[in-house]
Design a protein around this motif. Structure first.
Motif, PDB file in Angstrom:
ATOM      1  N   GLN A  20       0.826  -1.204   0.000  1.00  0.00           N
ATOM      2  CA  GLN A  20       0.000   0.000   0.000  1.00  0.00           C
ATOM      3  C   GLN A  20       0.859   1.252   0.000  1.00  0.00           C
ATOM      4  O   GLN A  20       1.947   1.291   0.560  1.00  0.00           O
ATOM      5  CB  GLN A  20      -0.960   0.006   1.181  1.00  0.00           C
ATOM      6  CG  GLN A  20      -0.305   0.190   2.528  1.00  0.00           C
ATOM      7  CD  GLN A  20      -1.299   0.019   3.635  1.00  0.00           C
ATOM      8  OE1 GLN A  20      -1.836  -1.058   3.826  1.00  0.00           O
ATOM      9  NE2 GLN A  20      -1.546   1.072   4.370  1.00  0.00           N
ATOM     10  N   ASP A  21       0.386   2.247  -0.687  1.00  0.00           N
ATOM     11  CA  ASP A  21       1.061   3.535  -0.751  1.00  0.00           C
ATOM     12  C   ASP A  21       0.606   4.411   0.396  1.00  0.00           C
ATOM     13  O   ASP A  21      -0.376   4.136   1.059  1.00  0.00           O
ATOM     14  CB  ASP A  21       0.730   4.247  -2.065  1.00  0.00           C
ATOM     15  CG  ASP A  21       1.490   3.662  -3.234  1.00  0.00           C
ATOM     16  OD1 ASP A  21       2.659   3.288  -3.048  1.00  0.00           O
ATOM     17  OD2 ASP A  21       0.918   3.587  -4.329  1.00  0.00           O
ATOM     18  N   GLY A  22       1.307   5.492   0.575  1.00  0.00           N
ATOM     19  CA  GLY A  22       0.891   6.491   1.543  1.00  0.00           C
ATOM     20  C   GLY A  22       1.517   6.296   2.905  1.00  0.00           C
ATOM     21  O   GLY A  22       2.174   5.304   3.188  1.00  0.00           O
ATOM     22  N   ILE A  23       1.283   7.271   3.725  1.00  0.00           N
ATOM     23  CA  ILE A  23       1.842   7.280   5.074  1.00  0.00           C
ATOM     24  C   ILE A  23       0.999   6.395   5.985  1.00  0.00           C
ATOM     25  O   ILE A  23      -0.227   6.417   5.932  1.00  0.00           O
ATOM     26  CB  ILE A  23       1.875   8.720   5.625  1.00  0.00           C
ATOM     27  CG1 ILE A  23       2.849   9.569   4.806  1.00  0.00           C
ATOM     28  CG2 ILE A  23       2.270   8.726   7.090  1.00  0.00           C
ATOM     29  CD1 ILE A  23       2.883  11.019   5.212  1.00  0.00           C
ATOM     30  N   GLN A  24       1.671   5.625   6.813  1.00  0.00           N
ATOM     31  CA  GLN A  24       1.002   4.831   7.836  1.00  0.00           C
ATOM     32  C   GLN A  24       1.425   5.382   9.188  1.00  0.00           C
ATOM     33  O   GLN A  24       2.613   5.593   9.437  1.00  0.00           O
ATOM     34  CB  GLN A  24       1.396   3.362   7.727  1.00  0.00           C
ATOM     35  CG  GLN A  24       0.902   2.734   6.437  1.00  0.00           C
ATOM     36  CD  GLN A  24       1.454   1.344   6.282  1.00  0.00           C
ATOM     37  OE1 GLN A  24       2.628   1.180   6.029  1.00  0.00           O
ATOM     38  NE2 GLN A  24       0.590   0.368   6.458  1.00  0.00           N
ATOM     39  N   VAL A  25       0.451   5.626  10.063  1.00  0.00           N
ATOM     40  CA  VAL A  25       0.719   6.206  11.374  1.00  0.00           C
ATOM     41  C   VAL A  25       0.116   5.298  12.441  1.00  0.00           C
ATOM     42  O   VAL A  25      -1.062   4.944  12.368  1.00  0.00           O
ATOM     43  CB  VAL A  25       0.110   7.628  11.492  1.00  0.00           C
ATOM     44  CG1 VAL A  25       0.379   8.217  12.863  1.00  0.00           C
ATOM     45  CG2 VAL A  25       0.656   8.537  10.393  1.00  0.00           C
ATOM     46  N   TYR A  26       0.932   4.927  13.397  1.00  0.00           N
ATOM     47  CA  TYR A  26       0.499   4.115  14.531  1.00  0.00           C
ATOM     48  C   TYR A  26       0.859   4.892  15.788  1.00  0.00           C
ATOM     49  O   TYR A  26       2.028   5.218  16.012  1.00  0.00           O
ATOM     50  CB  TYR A  26       1.205   2.757  14.542  1.00  0.00           C
ATOM     51  CG  TYR A  26       0.964   1.951  13.293  1.00  0.00           C
ATOM     52  CD1 TYR A  26      -0.137   1.122  13.197  1.00  0.00           C
ATOM     53  CD2 TYR A  26       1.828   2.039  12.210  1.00  0.00           C
ATOM     54  CE1 TYR A  26      -0.372   0.381  12.044  1.00  0.00           C
ATOM     55  CE2 TYR A  26       1.606   1.302  11.055  1.00  0.00           C
ATOM     56  CZ  TYR A  26       0.508   0.479  10.982  1.00  0.00           C
ATOM     57  OH  TYR A  26       0.288  -0.238   9.844  1.00  0.00           O
ATOM     58  N   ILE A  27      -0.134   5.183  16.621  1.00  0.00           N
ATOM     59  CA  ILE A  27       0.072   6.006  17.816  1.00  0.00           C
ATOM     60  C   ILE A  27      -0.229   5.175  19.059  1.00  0.00           C
ATOM     61  O   ILE A  27      -1.342   4.655  19.207  1.00  0.00           O
ATOM     62  CB  ILE A  27      -0.825   7.261  17.786  1.00  0.00           C
ATOM     63  CG1 ILE A  27      -0.530   8.090  16.537  1.00  0.00           C
ATOM     64  CG2 ILE A  27      -0.636   8.088  19.059  1.00  0.00           C
ATOM     65  CD1 ILE A  27      -1.507   9.219  16.296  1.00  0.00           C
ATOM     66  N   GLY A  28       0.761   5.078  19.934  1.00  0.00           N
ATOM     67  CA  GLY A  28       0.563   4.417  21.220  1.00  0.00           C
ATOM     68  C   GLY A  28       0.003   3.015  21.093  1.00  0.00           C
ATOM     69  O   GLY A  28       0.611   2.141  20.486  1.00  0.00           O
ATOM     70  N   GLN A  29      -1.166   2.799  21.663  1.00  0.00           N
ATOM     71  CA  GLN A  29      -1.776   1.471  21.702  1.00  0.00           C
ATOM     72  C   GLN A  29      -2.132   0.916  20.322  1.00  0.00           C
ATOM     73  O   GLN A  29      -2.414  -0.276  20.188  1.00  0.00           O
ATOM     74  CB  GLN A  29      -3.023   1.495  22.594  1.00  0.00           C
ATOM     75  CG  GLN A  29      -2.728   1.762  24.051  1.00  0.00           C
ATOM     76  CD  GLN A  29      -1.851   0.688  24.670  1.00  0.00           C
ATOM     77  OE1 GLN A  29      -2.076  -0.500  24.487  1.00  0.00           O
ATOM     78  NE2 GLN A  29      -0.830   1.114  25.395  1.00  0.00           N
ATOM     79  N   GLU A  30      -2.113   1.754  19.284  1.00  0.00           N
ATOM     80  CA  GLU A  30      -2.377   1.270  17.916  1.00  0.00           C
ATOM     81  C   GLU A  30      -1.195   0.480  17.359  1.00  0.00           C
ATOM     82  O   GLU A  30      -1.349  -0.231  16.374  1.00  0.00           O
ATOM     83  CB  GLU A  30      -2.638   2.455  16.981  1.00  0.00           C
ATOM     84  CG  GLU A  30      -3.843   3.273  17.335  1.00  0.00           C
ATOM     85  CD  GLU A  30      -3.945   4.533  16.490  1.00  0.00           C
ATOM     86  OE1 GLU A  30      -3.044   4.803  15.660  1.00  0.00           O
ATOM     87  OE2 GLU A  30      -4.925   5.253  16.663  1.00  0.00           O
ATOM     88  N   ASN A  31      -0.020   0.633  17.968  1.00  0.00           N
ATOM     89  CA  ASN A  31       1.163  -0.051  17.474  1.00  0.00           C
ATOM     90  C   ASN A  31       0.997  -1.555  17.581  1.00  0.00           C
ATOM     91  O   ASN A  31       0.517  -2.063  18.592  1.00  0.00           O
ATOM     92  CB  ASN A  31       2.410   0.394  18.255  1.00  0.00           C
ATOM     93  CG  ASN A  31       2.979   1.669  17.715  1.00  0.00           C
ATOM     94  OD1 ASN A  31       3.340   1.724  16.549  1.00  0.00           O
ATOM     95  ND2 ASN A  31       3.056   2.688  18.546  1.00  0.00           N
ATOM     96  N   PRO A  32       1.418  -2.277  16.551  1.00  0.00           N
ATOM     97  CA  PRO A  32       1.267  -3.726  16.547  1.00  0.00           C
ATOM     98  C   PRO A  32       2.326  -4.459  17.365  1.00  0.00           C
ATOM     99  O   PRO A  32       2.225  -5.661  17.565  1.00  0.00           O
ATOM    100  CB  PRO A  32       1.402  -4.073  15.062  1.00  0.00           C
ATOM    101  CG  PRO A  32       2.271  -2.998  14.522  1.00  0.00           C
ATOM    102  CD  PRO A  32       1.914  -1.762  15.288  1.00  0.00           C
ATOM    103  N   VAL A  33       3.333  -3.762  17.833  1.00  0.00           N
ATOM    104  CA  VAL A  33       4.427  -4.366  18.598  1.00  0.00           C
ATOM    105  C   VAL A  33       4.375  -3.817  20.025  1.00  0.00           C
ATOM    106  O   VAL A  33       4.344  -2.603  20.226  1.00  0.00           O
ATOM    107  CB  VAL A  33       5.782  -4.037  17.933  1.00  0.00           C
ATOM    108  CG1 VAL A  33       6.921  -4.661  18.698  1.00  0.00           C
ATOM    109  CG2 VAL A  33       5.794  -4.495  16.480  1.00  0.00           C
TER     110      VAL A  33
END
Length: 75
Positions: A20-33
Motif C-alpha cells: 500500500q502507498d501512503g503514510i502509515q501512522v500508529y500512535i501508542g496502543q495502535e502499534n502492533p508491537v
C-alpha cells in the motif's frame, strides 16, 4: 536500536505489510508491537523504478509534531 534490528515481532509486522502507498501512522496502543505502545511509528514506502523496495520510518514520542514528521518522511 537493537530492538529495531532484531525484534521478531517487529520483523513479522514489517514483512507482513502489503504494497500500500501512503503514510502509515500508529500512535501508542495502535502499534502492533508491544514495546512500541509507548511511542508513535510513522512509515512511508519508498520506490525504485516503481516497485516498493523498503519503508522509511520514524519512531518517536506520542506527543511528536506529526504534521512536520509526516511532511519530512513523505518528501
Amino acid at each position: 536500536i537493537r530492538k529495531l534490528q532484531d525484534d521478531p515481532d517487529l520483523l513479522d509486522f514489517l514483512s507482513g505489510l502489503n504494497d500500500q502507498d501512503g503514510i502509515q501512522v500508529y500512535i501508542g496502543q495502535e502499534n502492533p508491537v508491544d514495546w512500541l505502545k509507548e511511542a508513535s511509528l510513522i512509515m512511508v514506502p519508498y520506490r525504485v523504478r516503481g516497485d516498493i523496495t523498503g519503508r522509511l520510518g520514524v519512531v518517536g514520542p506520542i506527543d511528536m509534531d506529526y504534521r512536520r514528521v509526516m511532511s519530512d518522511v513523505y518528501r
